[in-house]
Scaffold this motif. Structure first.
Motif, short mmCIF file in Angstrom:
data_model
loop_
_atom_site.label_atom_id
_atom_site.label_comp_id
_atom_site.label_asym_id
_atom_site.label_seq_id
_atom_site.Cartn_x
_atom_site.Cartn_y
_atom_site.Cartn_z
N TYR A 4 0.80 -1.29 0.13
CA TYR A 4 0.23 -0.01 -0.02
C TYR A 4 0.91 1.23 -0.03
CZ TYR A 4 -4.17 -2.80 0.47
OH TYR A 4 -5.14 -3.40 0.37
N TYR A 7 0.93 3.16 -3.06
CA TYR A 7 0.02 3.99 -3.50
C TYR A 7 -0.63 5.00 -2.81
CZ TYR A 7 -0.85 -0.40 -6.28
OH TYR A 7 -0.69 -1.41 -7.32
N LYS A 9 -0.92 8.82 -1.83
CA LYS A 9 -1.30 10.22 -2.69
C LYS A 9 -1.03 11.32 -1.82
CE LYS A 9 -6.10 9.77 -2.53
NZ LYS A 9 -7.42 9.54 -3.60
N ASP A 94 -4.79 5.79 -2.49
CA ASP A 94 -5.32 5.89 -3.93
C ASP A 94 -5.98 4.33 -3.95
OD1 ASP A 94 -6.48 6.19 -6.22
OD2 ASP A 94 -4.95 7.12 -7.16
N ALA A 97 -6.46 3.15 -7.75
CA ALA A 97 -5.36 2.71 -8.26
C ALA A 97 -5.19 1.41 -7.89
CB ALA A 97 -4.28 3.70 -8.07
N VAL A 98 -5.59 0.99 -6.65
CA VAL A 98 -5.09 -0.46 -6.09
C VAL A 98 -6.03 -1.35 -6.73
CG1 VAL A 98 -5.26 -1.71 -4.15
CG2 VAL A 98 -4.11 0.34 -3.75
#
Length: 110
Positions: A4, A7, A9, A94, A97-98
């Motif tokens: 994570y 990801y 942001k 985000d 996106a994941v």
């Protein structure tokens, strides 16, 4: 498991407000992913190693009270079982996106 940290942001946050704690997952001994909603998660960096995060049945509390509306700020403690682990940084994750990477099967693995 999912990395994570890859990801996160935006800039680190000073605090987050939440209605309830939805879920959590250990990332490392010094980082926790905290979901405040199924669609909202944050990476919490901790000042020191928090070995108790490895427990399979450990409960996590913010500010000493579980599952109540509140806020979490840098410098607050996560209560992991009976151990206090101080939060040093908070970053949004985000999750779109994941999910996109999961759907594309290109998820970053650790």
């Amino acid at each position: 498991h999912t990395d994570y940290a890859a990801y996160t942001k935006g800039d680190p946050l000073k605090e987050i407000r939440y209605f309830q704690l939805y879920n959590w997952q250990r990332s490392t001994d010094r980082a926790v992913v905290l979901w405040t909603k199924p669609s909202e998660a944050y990476m919490l960096s901790l000042e020191n190693n928090c070995d108790h995060l490895r427990g399979s049945k450990v409960a996590i509390q913010v500010g000493g009270v579980a599952n109540v509306p509140g806020r979490l700020a840098i410098g607050d403690d996560l209560l992991v079982g009976s151990t206090k682990c101080r939060v040093s940084q908070i970053q949004a994750i985000d999750l779109k996106a994941v999910k996109a990477d999961r759907d594309n099967k290109t998820l970053k693995k650790t």
